[in-house]
Write a protein that holds these residues in place. Structure first.
Motif, PDB file in Angstrom:
ATOM      1  N   ILE A 378       0.841  -1.203   0.000  1.00  0.00           N
ATOM      2  CA  ILE A 378       0.000   0.000   0.000  1.00  0.00           C
ATOM      3  C   ILE A 378       0.876   1.254   0.000  1.00  0.00           C
ATOM      4  O   ILE A 378       0.584   2.231  -0.701  1.00  0.00           O
ATOM      5  N   HIS A 379       1.950   1.235   0.766  1.00  0.00           N
ATOM      6  CA  HIS A 379       2.874   2.370   0.768  1.00  0.00           C
ATOM      7  C   HIS A 379       3.467   2.582  -0.624  1.00  0.00           C
ATOM      8  O   HIS A 379       3.593   3.712  -1.099  1.00  0.00           O
ATOM      9  N   PHE A 380       3.832   1.474  -1.277  1.00  0.00           N
ATOM     10  CA  PHE A 380       4.365   1.583  -2.639  1.00  0.00           C
ATOM     11  C   PHE A 380       3.334   2.193  -3.578  1.00  0.00           C
ATOM     12  O   PHE A 380       3.652   3.071  -4.390  1.00  0.00           O
ATOM     13  N   LYS A 381       2.084   1.736  -3.469  1.00  0.00           N
ATOM     14  CA  LYS A 381       1.054   2.241  -4.369  1.00  0.00           C
ATOM     15  C   LYS A 381       0.829   3.739  -4.155  1.00  0.00           C
ATOM     16  O   LYS A 381       0.652   4.488  -5.121  1.00  0.00           O
ATOM     17  N   CYS A 382       0.847   4.168  -2.903  1.00  0.00           N
ATOM     18  CA  CYS A 382       0.702   5.607  -2.622  1.00  0.00           C
ATOM     19  C   CYS A 382       1.831   6.402  -3.277  1.00  0.00           C
ATOM     20  O   CYS A 382       1.596   7.416  -3.947  1.00  0.00           O
ATOM     21  N   ASP A 383       3.054   5.945  -3.072  1.00  0.00           N
ATOM     22  CA  ASP A 383       4.210   6.666  -3.618  1.00  0.00           C
ATOM     23  C   ASP A 383       4.220   6.635  -5.138  1.00  0.00           C
ATOM     24  O   ASP A 383       4.508   7.646  -5.800  1.00  0.00           O
TER      25      ASP A 383
END
Length: 664
Positions: A378-383
């Motif tokens: 999820i952090h990757f998708k946000c970034d």
């Protein structure tokens, strides 16, 4: 009566951790899980669940078994009722009655295809290791990729000669049917090893002139092949890789390359790495990281995700650090999250793939890089979606895509944790994010209701003791009394049979007719004891030995799998008891089994068994000598037998190092 094929599907689908978790709160304990036993009152957990063998066992009361046995005991169901309970849980259609002629034919077709695949895999291996072209071309290529000989054998890599008629002509000459060498697109029958040349109908080897990578299923059987043109031959060649065509055995969206070699490591490590190619898997294994698998190409299916979920919820996707790798990661996130996966991503340094990176680094270095650079999905998708985005509309679309991913997470606590985190990262009011997410959840409610709710039977807490614990020590059948040590020896022998029954321990044993055979562990025990008409005191042990011998030569037979999945609950519970290790030895103290260990241990145990038998017979003879009313001839005969028995006992005691016994 539920047919065998349906029972096999149920047993394949039933996950012991999943089933037991319906009734018992489990927590991780090394490679296993443990909790309070549901079959007796206890304060300290002694109930262990072993995913690697798909069994459970209580070291307090002795109850447990495979998923079917557990449901039978806990829910007080019959064997068919437990099968139906599991079939309902895993959405498997029950077929009852005897197999039809068509069903028997389908089962025979599958077994024939396995046999063909195994023969062809051995052919490719033999060419690679023993043929001049295999050594000069195939082996040279594999070694140029940095693969060691032990790694090549571990993955059963092979090479196929460039002459397209050689393999099919050999197989036909050996009696294999043409229909199993081809593939019927309508029925899926056939391995697709060959295809027919249009101009003359000649069978042609599909993988000719290529290095071959067998795909081995969870059961250890070859389901298909992937073959690669060598580097010098790939220029201008569109089909660099060729796969087995889809069949009833092989579907590329269902199989995982390396899963058979990786499954034990996945259990031990508690996570699995997914890479894109076969050579990536092999290189990481050789580097020392074995909990790794690959799909067929960049695509990855729900079925493959669910297969891995049987082993672990922790998945790390490894990609090249380029746009293609990042977009591939984005595609997999929403597909995997609904399966309850704890998903992380790892991007390697620019210009590296898992193959090249593994060849340049040790396992410790690779693991350190993973620890330092893995990213929450999820952090990757946000970034990834919001990096450099200033346009309000595009930002709104990106945020909606992120919220959609959150809505797919089935665990409410995990989802709520991500909501709080993402609200902070996105600069949104948490209530707004929750409102939008709940709307998406309602829109997808049907897909999110696939999980079964506990049945009324599953909510019962009253446990009956109708099925008793299998005792390690059973009343003797052939002797009046048997000491505790004798019972323990029998149990240890049967434990070896269940764990290693199919293992070859003697090679080139001469037969009565002058021939030679290899003898496995089960056959050795049966032959040794049978030569003097000896048997175990426990009738269940005799049955286990008999079935192990009967099936030990079956294709793909594994004694531990066979007995832990046995339809007789007593046998499956016994197998669970004897294959479960309560104490988890740390990796630094674990001893690697050496060649011959099984043979040495079994020879000693069988000698112990015979020694115990002789000691008991000697006790009987001495007791008879003390009986009143014996004639002088009877006494003389008994004394002779006692002397002979003592000499035999002393001879065996010396072999066992039991010098304390000789003087008695």
């Amino acid at each position: 009566m539920i047919d065998k094929a349906t029972i096999n599907r149920i047993m394949d689908a039933a996950d012991i951790v999943d089933v037991v978790s319906e009734f018992v709160t489990l927590r991780k304990s090394g490679a296993n899980y443990k909790g309070l036993c549901p079959f007796h009152n206890e304060r300290t957990p002694s109930f262990y669940v072993t995913p690697a063998r798909n069994i459970c066992h209580c070291f307090g009361c002795g109850k447990g078994g495979n998923p079917v046995g557990f449901i039978m005991e806990h829910e007080q169901m019959t064997y068919p009722e437990a099968l139906r309970w599991l079939a309902n849980r895993y959405h498997i259609e029950i077929r009852e009655g005897e197999q039809t002629e068509q069903e028997r034919e389908a089962e025979n077709d599958r077994e024939s295809m396995y046999i063909v695949n195994e023969r062809v895999a051995k052919y490719f291996e033999d060419i690679l290791h023993n043929h001049v072209d295999g050594l000069a071309i195939g082996m040279q290529y594999l070694r140029s990729r940095g693969f060691r000989d032990d790694t090549i054998k571990k993955f059963r890599l092979g090479y196929d000669l460039s002459q397209g008629e050689t393999l099919p002509n050999l197989l036909l000459k050996e009696g294999y049917k043409e229909k199993y060498l081809l593939t019927d697109e309508n029925t899926g029958v056939g391995t697709g090893i060959c295809y027919k040349r249009e101009r003359d109908g000649q069978l042609i080897d599909r993988f000719a002139g290529r290095v071959v990578f067998p795909w081995i299923g969870l059961n250890g059987k070859v389901v298909g092949f992937n073959a690669r043109k060598l580097d010098q031959a790939t220029k201008g060649v569109q089909q660099k890789y060729v796969n087995s065509p889809a069949s009833t055995l092989y579907h590329k969206d269902r199989e995982l390359y390396g899963i058979y070699q990786a499954k034990k490591a996945i259990y031990k490590e508690g996570c699995v790495f997914i890479v894109e190619g076969q050579t990536d898997v092999i290189a990481m294994h050789q580097c020392g990281i074995e909990n790794v698998v690959a799909g067929s190409g960049t695509a990855f299916s729900v079925h493959q995700t669910r297969t891995l979920r049987r082993f672990t919820n922790n998945i790390i996707l490894i990609y090249d650090n380029d746009d293609a790798g990042k977009h591939a990661a984005m595609e997999r996130i929403d597909m995997m999250l609904p399966e309850g996966i704890n998903l992380k991503l790892l991007f390697l340094p620019e210009g590296e793939d898992p193959d090249s990176f593994a060849r340049k680094h040790t396992a410790a270095d690779f693991k350190q890089y993973i620890e330092e650079h893995q990213t929450d999905c999820i952090h990757f998708k946000c970034d990834f979606l919001l990096k450099g985005v200033t346009d309000p509309i595009k930002r709104s679309e990106a945020i909606n895509s992120i919220i959609k991913s959150l809505s797919l997470i089935p665990d409410q606590i995990v989802r709520a944790t991500y909501v709080t985190d993402c609200a902070y990262r996105l600069g949104l009011n948490e209530a707004t994010l929750i409102s939008t997410m709940n709307k998406m959840i309602r829109q997808n409610r049907d897909s999110n209701q696939n999980r079964n709710q506990p049945s009324a039977a599953a909510q019962q807490t009253q446990v009956s003791a109708a099925v008793q614990r299998i005792p390690v020590q059973q009343p003797p059948l052939t002797m009046a009394t048997v000491n505790q040590q004798g019972d323990q020896i029998e149990t240890m022998i049967i434990q070896m049979i269940i764990r290693h029954g199919e293992e070859i321990i003697f090679e080139n044993v001469e037969t009565d007719d002058g021939g030679q055979i290899d003898m496995n562990a089960a056959e050795y025990v049966d032959y040794d004891l049978g030569s003097d008409n000896l048997s175990f005191h426990n009738p269940l042990y005799n049955r286990v030995l008999r079935e192990a011998v009967e099936h030990s030569r079956d294709e793909g037979f594994k004694a531990a799998d066979y007995f832990t999945r046995h339809p007789d609950v007593e046998i499956s519970m016994l197998a669970a008891q004897l294959t479960t290790d309560r104490v988890q030895i740390s990796k630094s103290l674990q001893k690697t089994p050496e060649e011959g260990d099984t043979r040495i241990r079994l020879e000693h145990l069988v000698l112990d068994f015979r020694f115990n038998y002789v000691v008991e017979q000697l006790k009987k003879l001495r007791a008879r000598l003390l009986q009143p009313g014996l004639s002088s001839e009877e006494m003389k005969e008994l004394i002779t037998q006692i002397n002979d028995m003592q000499m035999l006992r002393n001879k065996m005691a010396r072999k066992l190092g039991r010098n304390d016994i000789i003087a008695s």
